[in-house]
Design an enzyme around this catalytic site. Structure first.
Site, PDB file in Angstrom:
ATOM      1  CD1 TRP A   1       3.415 -12.458   6.485  1.00 57.04           C
ATOM      2  CD2 TRP A   1       2.212 -12.683   4.626  1.00 57.04           C
ATOM      3  NE1 TRP A   1       3.380 -11.230   5.868  1.00 57.04           N
ATOM      4  CE2 TRP A   1       2.646 -11.335   4.725  1.00 57.04           C
ATOM      5  CE3 TRP A   1       1.430 -13.060   3.537  1.00 57.04           C
ATOM      6  CZ2 TRP A   1       2.343 -10.366   3.773  1.00 57.04           C
ATOM      7  CZ3 TRP A   1       1.123 -12.091   2.582  1.00 57.04           C
ATOM      8  CH2 TRP A   1       1.585 -10.762   2.700  1.00 57.04           C
ATOM      9  CG  ASP A   2       7.900 -12.574   5.891  1.00 64.05           C
ATOM     10  OD1 ASP A   2       6.823 -12.417   6.502  1.00 64.05           O
ATOM     11  OD2 ASP A   2       8.806 -11.722   5.892  1.00 64.05           O
TER      12      ASP A   2
ATOM     13  CD  GLU B   1       2.163  -5.993   9.808  1.00 65.96           C
ATOM     14  OE1 GLU B   1       2.991  -5.162  10.216  1.00 65.96           O
ATOM     15  OE2 GLU B   1       2.291  -7.224   9.962  1.00 65.96           O
TER      16      GLU B   1
ATOM     17  CE  LYS C   1       4.687  -2.365   7.727  1.00 66.73           C
ATOM     18  NZ  LYS C   1       4.741  -3.347   8.803  1.00 66.73           N
ATOM     19  CD  GLN C   2       2.817  -5.576   4.501  1.00 65.10           C
ATOM     20  OE1 GLN C   2       2.885  -5.094   5.628  1.00 65.10           O
ATOM     21  NE2 GLN C   2       3.404  -6.709   4.168  1.00 65.10           N
TER      22      GLN C   2
END
Ligand code: BGC
Length: 781
Positions: free
Chosen positions: A361-362, A488, A592-593
């Site tokens: 998806w980046d 994640e 995580k993000q």
């Protein structure tokens, strides 16, 4: 890790003033050249020493079985891995019977410069061999942005002080030996000897090798031609074998004399074309490159980049490092996508084999938003690639018992490449991310032909997926259960807010597109009932909110979990995924993000200012940034919440990710999403750019570190320049018909005759939230 300052700070170049073999692999990524089709890592011309040799052709991969100790239904059976293709950049040098190898002898000087305006990598060095002969070597390398299959090197040797006998071997090398992997499961599986020889050719100055991959059955052709200039009695000889084709150039140089080889290299690959057709293809590409030769390639490269920078440049006054970093970032983002042409844009671009060369998806959430405003054609091509893989995505959805299309979490050619369900296919948000990229692109370009041919179908098939993946409960509320959001460290959770909001946008966009394009909708079998069902689901999407805390839940029940024991987590235990079981990460509050924080940027219209501030303050102390995709998202929302210093620190982290190897894995390839995130942090963060279907909205704010920030944007055939000063912003339309935009909510009309100047409202004061211990932004050394 790079522990010294490797590169000098300059506005338009990245310069390395000495050669540090300890960080060779990192510099190979930083100095990688690519056009999105061909990628050459910045390996030294003579091939060795190297960190990781790398020549890539977008799409060329090998397949391998994915072993499972405990197999399950729907697990992908085979994986895909990018392979190192035939290397056309090797030029070995022998000086008075000693190989020019920088590990021996004395390196008097060594400099490499990545020139961001000319699009070339230049190298100059002076070396004295163990036996005392001194030579100067100069090389210039490019991967052509104008001619997609072509790369070239101009290589020059000069004798210094005494007469030297020199031999240059210009080679094409297949099946190079690769160093072993370093044990990080995220790094690529090195595939040794992936190419089977089919044909080799050498005649005069021309070389060619054709190979085929063993299992994926892809044919790869690489050809080279040379122009040699040297003293009288310079001789050449060419030869070829199965894995090497070579032109050997021999000369005797008096002091001050030079021997120069210009090498043009053409690449081609195909899953269908025959051997003779492949050989002809690369020969023809070579002939085209040779037509205007090396000087022609240099001129075209410069013209291509002049045009790009006129559209895309970002000027940063007040921090020279960030100025350099954002141009470096834009350059690599362009390189990753410019000529990918209906192929994926991998997470590492074509700069290394990290993540096995997969796209995630980046691409849609980080890279394409930048290209949408700077190189929109590349966006259309990247989305056409997704469109070309629709059949595979439909099959995957059917296999999972779902409707529409389920795009893979990670892939090279369209099939799901993730062997780990919770952080793989369960991250269904990739489908809404693709839809979002379609909507952004169409909104920014008004490319209705694209919308009709590609956009509608992508939107419809992804909307169908959401409709079948979610369900209305007995109150009519629409839930999407058992999915993984961007974070994640939470997996297979119910009602992930990011996913639900993005799915909602996707459902509405599909219904709107079907209305705008009734013929396509009919062809796809969309009837009124189906689009009404999409609108119903969108209207009823559940967004979990904790009333007591006054914050949105990352997913239903998230705020009830136990907090991660941050106080007892040592700095060397990050990234957590390499030191703690997923099982434990999944059941604790640890992020995580950016996930909910990202939702506040991508679905900005849903959250009011108070919610943004409260949510940001809640999630910031839980977010450990174990993914390079996080800092830029946090920068954007920190700026919105008024934490400008923090936003700047995150901007610096995103920007310096690779130039300072902040995650210690730049050797595997660049973090293209984080590089794109540098633009995002500056333009969406400090510029406040958002779009919601009603045009461009800005909410500029300048951090105290900067004196001025200026950027250009392409929007619907116009070129807009935004210049943000300490207390006012100037909007100038450089080209195109008048435009209405928003400045902090106020509508403004700008035309080429009349720029608009507006003051900036005061930044609300709020205490800046803290990060988990040891996880403050890493703004570099
Ligand atoms: C991140 C993903 C990302 C992938 C590739 C992972 O570490 O968690 O969001 O897509 O890296 O960059």
């Amino acid at each position: 890790m790079i522990s010294h300052r490797s590169y000098t700070v300059e506005p338009w170049a990245v310069r390395e003033t000495d050669l540090n073999l300890d960080v060779l692999a990192q510099s190979e990524s930083v100095f990688a050249l690519s056009n999105g089709h061909v990628g050459w890592r910045g390996n030294l011309d003579e091939g060795e020493p190297h960190g990781l040799p790398g020549s890539y052709l977008n799409g060329v991969h090998e397949v391998h079985p994915l072993p499972y100790a405990e197999a399950g239904y729907g697990y992908p059976e085979s994986g895909q891995t990018v392979i190192n293709v035939t290397n056309g950049k090797v030029l070995r040098l022998l000086v008075d019977d000693e190989p020019f190898d920088l590990r021996y002898g004395r390196l008097v000087a060594h400099e490499r410069v990545l020139d961001l305006r000319r699009g070339v990598l230049e190298r100059t060095c002076e070396w004295t061999s163990p036996a005392g002969s001194t030579v100067r070597v100069r090389s210039t390398r490019l991967v052509s942005l104008a001619q997609r299959s072509v790369a070239a090197v101009a290589y020059e040797v000069e004798a210094v002080g005494s007469r030297s006998r020199v031999v240059i071997q210009s080679e094409l090398v297949a099946n190079e030996q690769l160093p072993g992997s370093n044990g990080d499961p995220r790094a690529a599986m090195a595939l040794q000897s992936p190419l089977e020889p089919e044909d080799d050719f050498a005649s005069g100055s021309r070389l060619r090798l054709v190979h085929r991959t063993r299992r994926s059955g892809l044919r790869v052709g690489v050809a080279a031609d040379h122009v040699v200039t040297g003293p009288e009695r310079t001789t050449t000889r060419s030869e070829s074998g199965t894995d090497v084709a070579r032109l050997t150039v021999t000369s005797v140089l008096e002091p001050g004399q030079t021997l120069r080889v210009e090498k043009l290299v053409a690449h081609g690959w195909s899953g269908t074309r025959s051997l003779p057709a492949m050989a002809d293809q690369v020969d023809a590409a070579l002939a085209a490159a040779a037509h205007d030769g090396w000087p022609g390639l240099l001129d075209e490269q410069r013209a291509y980049l002049d045009d790009f920078w006129a559209r895309a440049d970002v000027e940063v006054d007040g921090d020279e490092e960030i100025q350099q970093a954002v141009r470096f970032a834009l350059f690599h983002v362009l390189q990753a996508g410019a000529r990918a042409e209906q192929r994926a844009i991998p997470a590492k671009g074509l700069t290394g084999s990290g993540y096995d060369g997969h796209a995630f998806w980046d691409t849609e959430m980080f890279v394409l938003p930048v290209l949408t405003h700077t190189a929109p054609q590349a966006v259309a091509e990247a989305l056409r690639w997704r469109h070309n893989t629709l059949d595979e995505a439909r099959e995957r959805a059917a296999q999972l018992g779902l409707g529409g299309a389920a795009f893979p979490w990670r892939t090279i050619q369209g099939a799901e490449g993730s062997a780990y369900w919770p952080a793989g296919t369960a991250a269904f948000h990739v489908n809404a991310d693709i839809a979002d990229a379609v909507v952004r692109y169409v909104e920014a370009t008004a490319d209705t032909a694209f919308e009709r041919e590609v956009g509608v179908e992508l939107l419809v098939e992804t909307a169908r997926l959401w409709r079948s993946l979610g369900h209305h409960d007995h109150h009519g509320v629409f839930h999407i259960d058992g999915v993984t959001g961007p974070d994640e460290y939470s997996a297979v959770a119910d009602d992930n807010t990011y996913t639900n909001l993005m799915a909602r946008q996707n459902l509405l966009a599909a219904a709107d597109a079907a209305e705008r394009h009734p013929r396509e909708a009919e062809r796809l079998g969309v009837d009124e009932e189906e689009s009404a069902a999409w609108r119903d689901a969108a209207a009823a999407v559940h967004i979990p909110f904790n009333q007591e805390l006054g914050v949105h839940e990352q997913h239903a029940g998230f705020t009830r979990y136990q907090r991660w024991d941050f106080a007892n987590t040592r700095p060397d235990q990050y990234p957590l995924l390499l030191n703690f079981p997923y099982f434990d990460l999944y059941r604790k509050q640890v992020v995580k993000q950016a996930d909910l924080v990202l939702a506040m940027y991508t679905c900005a219209g849903f959250f009011d200012e108070q919610q943004v501030a409260r949510n940001f303050a809640y999630y910031e102390p839980l977010t450990v940034r174990d993914s390079s995709l996080s800092a830029c998202c946090q920068a954007v929302v920190a700026a919105q919440a008024g934490h400008l210093r923090l936003a700047f620190a995150y901007t610096a982290e995103a920007a310096l990710m690779d130039l300072q190897d902040l995650e210690h894995n730049t050797r595997d390839g660049l973090h293209i999403a984080s590089l794109a995130g540098t633009w995002m942090a500056l333009v969406a963060g400090f510029g406040g750019l958002r779009h919601d279907g009603t045009g461009l909205r800005f909410a500029p704010r300048l951090p105290e570190r900067l004196r001025r920030l200026a950027f250009n944007l392409e929007h619907r055939g116009r070129r807009l320049r935004v210049e943000i000063g300490a207390d006012k912003t100037t909007y100038t339309l450089l080209a195109g018909p008048p435009l209405t935009l928003h400045h902090h909510g106020e509508p403004l009309r700008v035309s080429t005759e009349e720029p608009a100047v507006r003051a900036m409202p005061p930044v609300p004061f709020r205490p800046t939230p803290e990060q988990p211990p040891h996880r403050a932004p890493n703004g570099g050394a």
